[in-house]
Write an enzyme that holds these catalytic residues in place. Structure first.
Site, PDB file in Angstrom:
ATOM      1  N   LYS A   1      -0.625 -11.917  -2.906  1.00 60.09           N
ATOM      2  CA  LYS A   1       0.566 -11.117  -2.578  1.00 60.09           C
ATOM      3  C   LYS A   1       1.769 -11.584  -3.403  1.00 60.09           C
ATOM      4  O   LYS A   1       2.582 -10.777  -3.853  1.00 60.09           O
ATOM      5  CB  LYS A   1       0.856 -11.236  -1.084  1.00 60.09           C
ATOM      6  CG  LYS A   1       2.179 -10.661  -0.628  1.00 60.09           C
ATOM      7  CD  LYS A   1       2.282  -9.146  -0.736  1.00 60.09           C
ATOM      8  CE  LYS A   1       3.678  -8.683  -0.377  1.00 60.09           C
ATOM      9  NZ  LYS A   1       3.861  -7.257  -0.381  1.00 60.09           N
TER      10      LYS A   1
ATOM     11  N   LYS B   1      13.168 -13.391  -0.223  1.00 64.05           N
ATOM     12  CA  LYS B   1      12.313 -14.377   0.457  1.00 64.05           C
ATOM     13  C   LYS B   1      11.013 -14.526  -0.333  1.00 64.05           C
ATOM     14  O   LYS B   1      10.554 -15.631  -0.609  1.00 64.05           O
ATOM     15  CB  LYS B   1      12.031 -13.902   1.888  1.00 64.05           C
ATOM     16  CG  LYS B   1      10.933 -14.664   2.561  1.00 64.05           C
ATOM     17  CD  LYS B   1      10.132 -13.897   3.607  1.00 64.05           C
ATOM     18  CE  LYS B   1       9.763 -12.485   3.394  1.00 64.05           C
ATOM     19  NZ  LYS B   1       8.391 -12.079   3.634  1.00 64.05           N
TER      20      LYS B   1
HETATM   21  P1  NAP Z   1      11.403  -5.797   9.488  1.00 64.93           P
HETATM   22  O1  NAP Z   1      11.568  -4.324   9.632  1.00 64.93           O
HETATM   23  O2  NAP Z   1      12.610  -6.666   9.369  1.00 64.93           O
HETATM   24  O3  NAP Z   1      10.525  -6.300  10.739  1.00 64.93           O
HETATM   25  C1  NAP Z   1      10.341  -7.652  11.022  1.00 64.93           C
HETATM   26  C2  NAP Z   1       9.743  -7.755  12.399  1.00 64.93           C
HETATM   27  O4  NAP Z   1       9.500  -9.129  12.701  1.00 64.93           O
HETATM   28  C3  NAP Z   1      10.684  -7.243  13.490  1.00 64.93           C
HETATM   29  O5  NAP Z   1       9.865  -6.604  14.441  1.00 64.93           O
HETATM   30  C4  NAP Z   1      11.282  -8.520  14.062  1.00 64.93           C
HETATM   31  O6  NAP Z   1      11.706  -8.405  15.403  1.00 64.93           O
HETATM   32  C5  NAP Z   1      10.103  -9.462  13.953  1.00 64.93           C
HETATM   33  N1  NAP Z   1      10.476 -10.877  13.906  1.00 64.93           N
HETATM   34  C6  NAP Z   1      11.079 -11.533  12.877  1.00 64.93           C
HETATM   35  N2  NAP Z   1      11.253 -12.832  13.180  1.00 64.93           N
HETATM   36  C7  NAP Z   1      10.736 -13.007  14.414  1.00 64.93           C
HETATM   37  C8  NAP Z   1      10.615 -14.150  15.265  1.00 64.93           C
HETATM   38  N3  NAP Z   1      11.040 -15.364  14.897  1.00 64.93           N
HETATM   39  N4  NAP Z   1      10.056 -13.963  16.467  1.00 64.93           N
HETATM   40  C9  NAP Z   1       9.605 -12.738  16.852  1.00 64.93           C
HETATM   41  N5  NAP Z   1       9.690 -11.630  16.085  1.00 64.93           N
HETATM   42  C10 NAP Z   1      10.248 -11.765  14.889  1.00 64.93           C
HETATM   43  O7  NAP Z   1      10.482  -6.178   8.240  1.00 64.93           O
HETATM   44  P2  NAP Z   1       9.279  -5.364   7.578  1.00 64.93           P
HETATM   45  O8  NAP Z   1       9.797  -4.613   6.426  1.00 64.93           O
HETATM   46  O9  NAP Z   1       8.488  -4.667   8.631  1.00 64.93           O
HETATM   47  O10 NAP Z   1       8.432  -6.588   6.965  1.00 64.93           O
HETATM   48  C11 NAP Z   1       7.540  -7.358   7.747  1.00 64.93           C
HETATM   49  C12 NAP Z   1       6.731  -8.261   6.819  1.00 64.93           C
HETATM   50  O11 NAP Z   1       5.983  -7.449   5.912  1.00 64.93           O
HETATM   51  C13 NAP Z   1       7.573  -9.205   5.959  1.00 64.93           C
HETATM   52  O12 NAP Z   1       6.913 -10.421   5.785  1.00 64.93           O
HETATM   53  C14 NAP Z   1       7.678  -8.440   4.643  1.00 64.93           C
HETATM   54  O13 NAP Z   1       7.913  -9.321   3.557  1.00 64.93           O
HETATM   55  C15 NAP Z   1       6.305  -7.793   4.581  1.00 64.93           C
HETATM   56  N6  NAP Z   1       6.210  -6.553   3.797  1.00 64.93           N
HETATM   57  C16 NAP Z   1       7.149  -5.576   3.902  1.00 64.93           C
HETATM   58  C17 NAP Z   1       7.011  -4.403   3.140  1.00 64.93           C
HETATM   59  C18 NAP Z   1       8.032  -3.282   3.206  1.00 64.93           C
HETATM   60  O14 NAP Z   1       7.979  -2.406   2.327  1.00 64.93           O
HETATM   61  N7  NAP Z   1       8.914  -3.229   4.170  1.00 64.93           N
HETATM   62  C19 NAP Z   1       5.913  -4.241   2.303  1.00 64.93           C
HETATM   63  C20 NAP Z   1       4.948  -5.231   2.254  1.00 64.93           C
HETATM   64  C21 NAP Z   1       5.110  -6.382   3.006  1.00 64.93           C
HETATM   65  P3  NAP Z   1      13.127  -7.706  15.781  1.00 64.93           P
HETATM   66  O15 NAP Z   1      12.853  -6.232  15.843  1.00 64.93           O
HETATM   67  O16 NAP Z   1      13.501  -8.295  17.079  1.00 64.93           O
HETATM   68  O17 NAP Z   1      14.096  -8.087  14.676  1.00 64.93           O
END
Ligand code: NAP
Length: 299
Positions: free
Chosen positions: A174, A242
């Site tokens: 990744k 990150k």
């Molecule tokens: P996001 O919308 O910010 O969602 C993050 C989620 O994690 C939220 O539900 C958040 O809860 C939860 N969370 C974070 N820290 C936490 C903790 N300490 N305890 C409990 N829950 C926690 O991010 P995302 O875009 O979905 O990305 C999620 C992951 O996938 C990341 O690692 C990112 O790098 C990866 N990713 C993202 C994409 C993309 O296009 N977005 C593509 C590939 C991979 P809350 O709702 O309470 O904040």
């Protein structure tokens, strides 16, 4: 174990919510939680069981997917108070699909093994649209029998699913992917700003480049949004940073200079400094625009 695995989701953000929704649509019994519980409401209405903690998710599941932010967050929901480890029975499979450090992933795999449950790292690529349309690319680290167990679920989330190697190999892959993502974004940004400076039709330019050797996922999916000035995330700059930090730390440890990635990281840092960390990673074009004072927009 029942014929069809009961599936849990921890983390219902931009990616986790549509992924859980796809598992539900495919007929899996889904139990889910989110730190901010209100974000779980839509899933409840669609038939998932929503509970308050990752521990409760684990108690009701055979396979638990985590989709949170970074290494400390995966540690917190897995091994912290009310975490997955507290609710896991022997043999539970915890699949982390967040993007985190390969080193941390390996350490988590060891800790889980000591506690009697199994893990896979299975980070994804393909963006929010890939999550919504169940077209994610999924790169897996871990043991083959666990990969086989996970496959029926993973096939409801993605299209290109590859077992890369042992624990941490999925995360390492990744990070390699993130290098290509960042530098492709930079290439698209420079191409569009240059075209704007040349005064040529930006929409026609985008179309023809997307049909030739200059095409990329970013040219196909991000360029239309860049030209429209639509910078809402998708994939937040803060998260992209990150990932690039993880890349650059790992590369430094291996004495591998990555000049393109370093440049992209510095340009994203400038955007963060200006308060843009919550915008989508396609806002990289703004950094290039600021260097010349030329905007590439179709209004
Ligand atoms: P996001 O919308 O910010 O969602 C993050 C989620 O994690 C939220 O539900 C958040 O809860 C939860 N969370 C974070 N820290 C936490 C903790 N300490 N305890 C409990 N829950 C926690 O991010 P995302 O875009 O979905 O990305 C999620 C992951 O996938 C990341 O690692 C990112 O790098 C990866 N990713 C993202 C994409 C993309 O296009 N977005 C593509 C590939 C991979 P809350 O709702 O309470 O904040």
């Amino acid at each position: 174990m029942p014929e069809r695995a009961r599936v849990g989701f921890v983390g219902l953000g931009i990616m986790g919510l549509p992924m859980a929704r796809n598992a539900l649509k495919a007929g899996f019994a889904v139990t889910a939680t989110n730190r901010t519980l209100a974000r779980a409401e839509p899933l409840k209405a669609e038939g998932a069981t929503v509970v308050a903690t990752p521990k409760e998710v684990a108690e009701r599941s055979d396979i638990v997917v985590t989709m949170v932010t970074s290494s400390p967050d995966v540690e917190a929901v897995t091994f912290g108070p009310n975490g997955i480890a507290e609710g896991a029975r022997t043999g539970l499979l915890a699949i982390d699909m967040s993007t985190i450090s390969p080193l941390a992933t390996r350490a988590f795999a060891d800790r889980a093994r000591e506690k009697g449950f199994r893990t896979l790292d299975a980070p994804v690529s393909g963006g929010e649209i890939g999550a919504i349309e169940a077209r994610l690319a999924i790169m897996i680290g871990g043991e083959a029998d666990d990969v086989a167990r996970a496959m029926p679920l993973l096939q409801t989330l993605g299209k290109t699913i590859v077992h890369i190697g042992d624990h941490g190999a999925g995360q390492a892959c990744k990070l390699a992917n993130q290098i290509a993502v960042a530098i492709n974004n930079l290439g698209v940004s420079e191409a569009l700003v240059f075209a704007a400076a040349q005064g040529i039709d930006l929409e026609k330019t985008r179309q023809v480049i997307a049909g030739g050797a200059g095409s990329s996922w970013a040219m196909q999916n991000y360029a239309p949004k860049m030209l429209a000035g639509d910078f809402k995330p998708g994939f937040m700059i803060d998260l992209q940073q990150k990932d690039l930090r993880l890349v650059l730390d790992a590369a430094y440890a291996d004495h591998v200079p990555l000049p393109g990635t370093s440049l992209a990281h510095a340009l994203y840092t400038a955007l963060q400094k200006d308060g843009g960390g919550g915008e989508g990673n396609l806002a990289l074009i703004k950094a290039i625009e600021r260097l010349s004072g030329i905007e590439a927009r179709v209004r």
